[in-house]
Design an enzyme around this catalytic site. Structure first.
Site, PDB file in Angstrom:
ATOM      1  N   GLY A   1       0.776  -1.240   0.000  1.00 48.76           N
ATOM      2  CA  GLY A   1       0.000   0.000   0.000  1.00 48.76           C
ATOM      3  C   GLY A   1       0.803   1.284   0.000  1.00 48.76           C
TER       4      GLY A   1
ATOM      5  N   ASP B   1       1.075   3.415   4.410  1.00 58.28           N
ATOM      6  CA  ASP B   1      -0.006   4.153   3.757  1.00 58.28           C
ATOM      7  C   ASP B   1      -1.000   4.718   4.773  1.00 58.28           C
ATOM      8  OD1 ASP B   1      -0.953   1.614   4.450  1.00 58.28           O
ATOM      9  OD2 ASP B   1      -1.689   1.094   2.456  1.00 58.28           O
TER      10      ASP B   1
ATOM     11  N   ASP C   1      -4.529   2.220  11.031  1.00 57.31           N
ATOM     12  CA  ASP C   1      -5.913   1.937  11.378  1.00 57.31           C
ATOM     13  C   ASP C   1      -5.937   1.469  12.840  1.00 57.31           C
ATOM     14  OD1 ASP C   1      -8.631   1.519  10.688  1.00 57.31           O
ATOM     15  OD2 ASP C   1      -8.264  -0.556  10.179  1.00 57.31           O
TER      16      ASP C   1
ATOM     17  N   LYS D   1      -6.199   7.017  10.996  1.00 55.69           N
ATOM     18  CA  LYS D   1      -7.596   6.872  11.445  1.00 55.69           C
ATOM     19  C   LYS D   1      -7.593   6.620  12.946  1.00 55.69           C
ATOM     20  CE  LYS D   1      -9.275   3.891   7.949  1.00 55.69           C
ATOM     21  NZ  LYS D   1     -10.138   2.766   7.546  1.00 55.69           N
TER      22      LYS D   1
ATOM     23  N   PHE E   1     -13.590   3.781   4.816  1.00 56.97           N
ATOM     24  CA  PHE E   1     -12.686   2.893   4.082  1.00 56.97           C
ATOM     25  C   PHE E   1     -12.285   3.610   2.812  1.00 56.97           C
ATOM     26  CE2 PHE E   1     -10.989  -0.520   1.631  1.00 56.97           C
ATOM     27  CZ  PHE E   1     -10.281  -1.230   2.585  1.00 56.97           C
TER      28      PHE E   1
ATOM     29  N   ASP F   1      -5.902  -0.113  -1.455  1.00 54.67           N
ATOM     30  CA  ASP F   1      -6.739  -0.994  -2.268  1.00 54.67           C
ATOM     31  C   ASP F   1      -7.969  -1.496  -1.530  1.00 54.67           C
ATOM     32  OD1 ASP F   1      -5.224  -2.709  -0.450  1.00 54.67           O
ATOM     33  OD2 ASP F   1      -6.069  -4.365  -1.610  1.00 54.67           O
TER      34      ASP F   1
HETATM   35  P1  IMP Z   1      -3.585  -1.592  11.006  1.00 55.47           P
HETATM   36  O1  IMP Z   1      -2.622  -2.668  11.334  1.00 55.47           O
HETATM   37  O2  IMP Z   1      -4.979  -1.912  11.474  1.00 55.47           O
HETATM   38  O3  IMP Z   1      -3.147  -0.205  11.415  1.00 55.47           O
HETATM   39  O4  IMP Z   1      -3.796  -1.654   9.468  1.00 55.47           O
HETATM   40  C1  IMP Z   1      -3.083  -1.036   8.559  1.00 55.47           C
HETATM   41  C2  IMP Z   1      -3.313  -1.697   7.215  1.00 55.47           C
HETATM   42  O5  IMP Z   1      -4.699  -1.993   6.952  1.00 55.47           O
HETATM   43  C3  IMP Z   1      -2.889  -0.724   6.153  1.00 55.47           C
HETATM   44  O6  IMP Z   1      -1.554  -0.942   5.814  1.00 55.47           O
HETATM   45  C4  IMP Z   1      -3.827  -1.053   5.010  1.00 55.47           C
HETATM   46  O7  IMP Z   1      -3.267  -2.055   4.221  1.00 55.47           O
HETATM   47  C5  IMP Z   1      -5.076  -1.594   5.658  1.00 55.47           C
HETATM   48  N1  IMP Z   1      -6.130  -0.562   5.741  1.00 55.47           N
HETATM   49  C6  IMP Z   1      -6.618   0.031   6.848  1.00 55.47           C
HETATM   50  N2  IMP Z   1      -7.566   0.921   6.562  1.00 55.47           N
HETATM   51  C7  IMP Z   1      -7.680   0.924   5.214  1.00 55.47           C
HETATM   52  C8  IMP Z   1      -8.502   1.674   4.298  1.00 55.47           C
HETATM   53  O8  IMP Z   1      -9.329   2.537   4.654  1.00 55.47           O
HETATM   54  N3  IMP Z   1      -8.327   1.396   2.975  1.00 55.47           N
HETATM   55  C9  IMP Z   1      -7.428   0.484   2.525  1.00 55.47           C
HETATM   56  N4  IMP Z   1      -6.633  -0.224   3.351  1.00 55.47           N
HETATM   57  C10 IMP Z   1      -6.765  -0.016   4.684  1.00 55.47           C
HETATM   58 MG    MG Z   2      -0.857  -1.832   4.136  1.00 55.43          MG
END
Ligand code: IMP
Ligand code: MG
Length: 173
Positions: free
Chosen positions: A45, A97, A100, A128, A150, A157
């Protein structure tokens, strides 16, 4: 069907992203003056943001890549980080990228810290915070803080699609 059929609205245009990436590059240029940092891209990403960002950082940096994969099903949330570069003694900037839950970057942080970098910072284009599961994770460089949408485009993606959109849009769910 065009991309716009599945995009609710454009959150950040190509121009807005370019302006913010330029500002982040200027900040990083100041912060890493006189250093030789290693910028690490979290695939897939972050690759679009990463390639734009490094070209706005004016210092002798080096680049490397990692990928993070989660095994859903068996152990929920377990994450493997592949291809960790040699970061011992290096000034490392991990580029993602979007943050979350922060599970990805907090796992990367733990694994990287064990290898003794000189310094370790985290940059992400999007943040986020309302979705955070790992409460104590904080970004050092953040492009835009967004609501719980999202989003796709500019590397992000849904099912591997829309990474090539030049803007960031809210995906119609
Ligand atoms: P985390 O480990 O929950 O912080 O997730 C991060 C990963 O989830 C990012 O590197 C993205 O690949 C994916 N992700 C989280 N939110 C989104 C979104 O809104 N759109 C696309 N990919 C997302
Ligand atoms: Mg990612």
């Amino acid at each position: 069907m065009t991309a716009l059929d599945e995009i609710d609205k454009i959150l950040f245009s190509e121009e807005q992203i370019a302006e913010r990436v330029k500002q982040l590059g200027e900040t990083l240029t100041r912060d890493y003056e006189g250093k030789n940092p290693l910028f690490v891209c979290v695939l897939k990403g972050a690759m679009v943001f990463f390639s734009d960002l490094i070209r706005k950082v004016d210092c002798p940096l080096e680049i490397d890549f990692i990928s993070a994969s989660s095994y859903k099903g068996t152990v929920s949330g377990e994450l493997t980080v592949n291809d960790i570069p040699d970061i011992t003694g290096r000034d490392v900037v991990v580029v993602e990228d979007i943050v979350d839950t922060a599970k990805t970057l907090s796992t990367v942080k733990e694994l990287f810290l064990r290898r003794g970098p000189a310094s370790l910072k985290f940059a992400a284009l999007l943040d986020k915070p309302s979705r955070r599961a790992v409460k104590d994770f904080e970004l050092d460089y953040s492009g835009f803080v967004i609501e719980d949408h999202f989003v796709v485009g500019y590397g992000l993606d849904v099912g591997q699609r829309y990474r090539n959109l030049p803007y960031i849009g809210v995906f119609l769910e």
